[in-house]
Design a protein around this motif. Structure first.
Motif, short mmCIF file in Angstrom:
data_model
loop_
_atom_site.label_atom_id
_atom_site.label_comp_id
_atom_site.label_asym_id
_atom_site.label_seq_id
_atom_site.Cartn_x
_atom_site.Cartn_y
_atom_site.Cartn_z
N MET A 136 0.45 -73.15 32.47
CA MET A 136 1.52 -73.99 33.01
C MET A 136 1.04 -75.40 33.34
O MET A 136 1.85 -76.30 33.57
N ARG A 137 -0.26 -75.61 33.35
CA ARG A 137 -0.81 -76.95 33.61
C ARG A 137 -0.87 -77.81 32.34
O ARG A 137 -1.29 -78.96 32.39
N THR A 138 -0.44 -77.28 31.22
CA THR A 138 -0.54 -77.99 29.94
C THR A 138 0.29 -79.28 29.97
O THR A 138 1.45 -79.28 30.40
N ASP A 139 -0.31 -80.36 29.49
CA ASP A 139 0.37 -81.65 29.41
C ASP A 139 1.20 -81.69 28.13
O ASP A 139 0.66 -81.90 27.04
N ILE A 140 2.49 -81.51 28.25
CA ILE A 140 3.33 -81.34 27.05
C ILE A 140 3.53 -82.65 26.28
O ILE A 140 4.03 -82.63 25.16
N LYS A 141 3.13 -83.78 26.85
CA LYS A 141 3.20 -85.04 26.11
C LYS A 141 1.97 -85.27 25.23
O LYS A 141 1.98 -86.13 24.35
N VAL A 143 -0.12 -82.31 24.19
CA VAL A 143 -0.52 -81.03 23.59
C VAL A 143 0.68 -80.49 22.82
O VAL A 143 1.81 -80.50 23.33
N CYS A 144 0.42 -79.99 21.61
CA CYS A 144 1.53 -79.60 20.72
C CYS A 144 2.35 -78.43 21.25
O CYS A 144 3.56 -78.36 21.02
N GLY A 145 1.70 -77.49 21.97
CA GLY A 145 2.46 -76.36 22.47
C GLY A 145 1.56 -75.27 23.01
O GLY A 145 0.34 -75.44 23.12
N LEU A 146 2.18 -74.14 23.33
CA LEU A 146 1.47 -72.96 23.84
C LEU A 146 1.55 -71.87 22.78
O LEU A 146 2.63 -71.58 22.27
N LYS A 147 0.40 -71.28 22.44
CA LYS A 147 0.36 -70.23 21.41
C LYS A 147 0.26 -68.86 22.07
O LYS A 147 -0.61 -68.63 22.92
N ILE A 148 1.15 -67.96 21.64
CA ILE A 148 1.12 -66.58 22.12
C ILE A 148 0.95 -65.64 20.93
O ILE A 148 1.74 -65.67 19.98
N PHE A 149 -0.07 -64.81 20.98
CA PHE A 149 -0.24 -63.75 19.99
C PHE A 149 0.51 -62.52 20.49
O PHE A 149 0.06 -61.83 21.41
N MET A 150 1.67 -62.23 19.89
CA MET A 150 2.43 -61.03 20.24
C MET A 150 2.03 -59.86 19.34
O MET A 150 2.68 -58.82 19.34
N GLY A 151 1.00 -60.06 18.58
CA GLY A 151 0.35 -59.01 17.80
C GLY A 151 -1.10 -59.43 17.69
O GLY A 151 -1.39 -60.63 17.60
N PHE A 169 7.99 -67.11 28.98
CA PHE A 169 9.20 -67.52 28.28
C PHE A 169 10.21 -68.16 29.22
O PHE A 169 10.93 -69.09 28.85
N ALA A 170 10.25 -67.68 30.46
CA ALA A 170 11.21 -68.21 31.42
C ALA A 170 10.81 -69.57 31.97
O ALA A 170 11.68 -70.35 32.37
N ASN A 171 9.51 -69.88 31.96
CA ASN A 171 9.06 -71.05 32.72
C ASN A 171 8.31 -72.13 31.95
O ASN A 171 8.22 -73.26 32.45
N PHE A 172 7.74 -71.81 30.78
CA PHE A 172 6.98 -72.86 30.11
C PHE A 172 7.93 -73.97 29.66
O PHE A 172 8.96 -73.70 29.04
N PRO A 173 7.62 -75.24 29.96
CA PRO A 173 8.61 -76.30 29.79
C PRO A 173 8.71 -76.89 28.39
O PRO A 173 9.46 -77.84 28.17
N SER A 174 7.97 -76.36 27.44
CA SER A 174 8.00 -76.96 26.10
C SER A 174 7.87 -75.86 25.04
O SER A 174 8.17 -74.69 25.30
N LEU A 175 7.41 -76.25 23.85
CA LEU A 175 7.40 -75.34 22.71
C LEU A 175 6.37 -74.23 22.86
O LEU A 175 5.20 -74.47 23.18
N ILE A 176 6.83 -73.00 22.61
CA ILE A 176 5.97 -71.83 22.52
C ILE A 176 5.95 -71.38 21.06
O ILE A 176 7.01 -71.17 20.46
N ALA A 177 4.76 -71.26 20.49
CA ALA A 177 4.61 -70.78 19.12
C ALA A 177 4.07 -69.35 19.17
O ALA A 177 3.12 -69.06 19.90
N GLY A 230 16.35 -69.37 27.46
CA GLY A 230 16.51 -70.75 26.99
C GLY A 230 15.19 -71.37 26.55
O GLY A 230 14.99 -72.59 26.65
N THR A 231 14.28 -70.55 26.04
CA THR A 231 12.94 -71.00 25.66
C THR A 231 12.98 -71.79 24.35
O THR A 231 13.73 -71.46 23.43
N ARG A 232 12.13 -72.81 24.26
CA ARG A 232 11.93 -73.51 22.98
C ARG A 232 10.89 -72.71 22.19
O ARG A 232 9.69 -72.83 22.43
N LEU A 233 11.37 -71.89 21.25
CA LEU A 233 10.53 -70.94 20.52
C LEU A 233 10.36 -71.36 19.07
O LEU A 233 11.33 -71.72 18.39
#
Length: 446
Positions: A136-141, A143-151, A169-177, A230-233
């Motif tokens: 959650m400390r990621t600087d979204i201006k 850094v391209c985004g947050l990466k999640i391995f769901m596998g 998903f509920a709280n990250f303020p920018s793109l999640i890949a 309402g996540t940017r996915l």
């Protein structure tokens, strides 16, 4: 220092049109686009007669292996391979060693790239089951985004705690890949076929173990979470036709879409039949499956899929020669992604304008990249010049990736990348690199 460059007589492919034009570049930016600019004085002149000028490719998914896995690749070597293939900017994944799960480890990668990368760069922050506060400390201006391995894939970064996923998903303020493969499905298939075959699994078992069901279950779950919160996915490397209906192809501009998707060149080019000749060379996650590539290409053309990438993931030749169980998943692709798509163009399957859209315009829009991805006055000069009357034969000697092999070896593409301009500097021209100037860190207009 940025160069002053004049490109004359190019066929400019940009924003749905092909237009004859000259392009004048100054201080890193496109200063002027027009006809008859030859009166402008500069020492660097490129005669682009008969060649096509496209915005530089932006690859939103690569694995450049540094730090920790530099026997496979480094940021420097893979950035050279990228630039040689017309890719001017990349976004790199966090499953390096150690995994980029803290802001300090993420910054280490930016520091390395600033010294060694001739391409522009950004790095994803990684998510795990227990680094929520750091993520959650990621600087979204910056850094391209947050990466999640769901596998689980290469590396140990699986996020399988549903409460953690929900919170991110509920709280990250920018793109999640997301990498979407259902872990329970894959594990059940692995156990079944290990019992059946023992240690002697054939290579073409890979798409049966990591099957359509695994992909669909995970992608649909990610989309369900994103819609609820309402996540940017952004879902990476879609590999099945089954998943196409999960994505909208409404005429919404990408910057207005909350859920976007990517397809990779290897899922468009290869089919499961290719395991017979290439074996572990094309073992990757998600797997190359049987009978999907034509439908995937059609879904790209009709805008169910938003961007094209590579998931460039090199391993050494020795690692790939191991048995199916031991060989790691992933293949080197970044040097030839544009050649692949230009080959589809020459086969009449996709227009040059669509290639520019899916490899540059839409990537810039999807990630809200500041002043890149288009050939526009006032934008960074990230450009690639291609000759569709020349050819590129892929041989070991022609490869720049550190691993030194390619699944395309022996292929002759009917196109050649002659020049790549990165942030206003000629980084690659007629087979030679200029590495004096390094690429820029990508900024995001968020």
């Amino acid at each position: 220092m940025s160069e002053t460059i004049l490109i004359l007589n190019a066929l400019v492919v940009n924003e749905g049109k092909i237009t004859p034009a000259d392009v004048f570049i100054k201080d890193g930016f496109i200063e002027q686009i027009g006809s008859n600019l030859s009166h402008l004085k500069t020492k660097k002149v490129i005669d682009a007669t008969g060649k096509y000028l496209l915005p530089g490719v932006i690859d939103d998914q690569v694995h450049f292996r540094e730090p920790g896995l530099t026997h496979k690749a480094t940021i420097a070597t893979e950035a050279r391979a990228a630039v040689a293939g017309g890719t001017t900017s990349f976004m790199e994944m966090p499953n390096t060693v150690p995994n980029a799960l803290t802001q300090a480890l993420l910054q280490d990668k930016y520091d390395i790239a600033s010294q060694t990368s001739i391409a522009n760069y950004s790095f994803f922050m990684g998510a795990s089951n227990d680094n929520y506060d750091e993520a959650m400390r990621t600087d979204i201006k910056n850094v391209c985004g947050l990466k999640i391995f769901m596998g689980s894939s290469t590396g140990n970064m699986l996020v399988d705690d549903k409460s953690v996923l929900t919170r991110i998903f509920a709280n990250f303020p920018s793109l999640i890949a997301t990498h979407c493969e259902d872990e329970a499905t894959v594990k059940a298939n692995l156990a079944k076929y290990k019992e059946q075959y023992g240690d002697n699994l054939p290579h073409d078992i890979h798409p049966i173990i990591r099957n359509e069901e695994a992909c669909y279950k995970s992608s649909s779950m990610a989309i369900e979470l994103a819609k609820k919160h309402g996540t940017r996915l952004h879902i990476l490397h879609i590999s099945t036709a089954d998943e196409i209906p999960l994505f909208s192809n409404s005429p919404l501009k990408i910057r207005s879409k909350n859920i976007t998707s990517e397809v990779c060149v290897h899922h468009l080019w290869f089919d499961a039949d290719d395991y017979k000749t290439l074996g572990n060379q094309i073992k990757c996650n998600p797997a190359i499956k049987h009978g999907h590539r034509e439908k995937l290409l059609q879904a790209l053309l009709d805008d169910h899929f938003d961007v094209i990438a590579t998931d460039h993931a090199p391993h050494t030749w020795e690692e790939k020669q191991q048995s199916y169980w031991q060989a790691p998943a992933g293949l080197p692709l970044v040097q030839h992604s544009l050649n692949v798509m230009l080959e589809f163009h020459k086969q009449g399957k996709i227009s040059l304008e669509k290639i520019a859209q899916k490899m540059a315009h839409s990537v810039a829009d999807c990630f809200e990249i500041d002043r890149r991805g288009y050939i526009r006055e006032g934008y960074w000069a990230d450009l690639v010049l291609v000759d569709l009357s020349d050819k590129t034969l892929v041989t070991k000697d022609s490869l720049y990736a550190k691993c030194g092999w390619s699944p395309f070896e022996g292929t002759e593409f009917g196109s050649k990348i002659t020049h790549t301009i990165v942030s206003g500097n000629i980084a690659f021209a007629n087979g030679k690199f200029d590495e004096v100037n390094k690429g820029q860190r990508l900024a995001f207009d968020r």
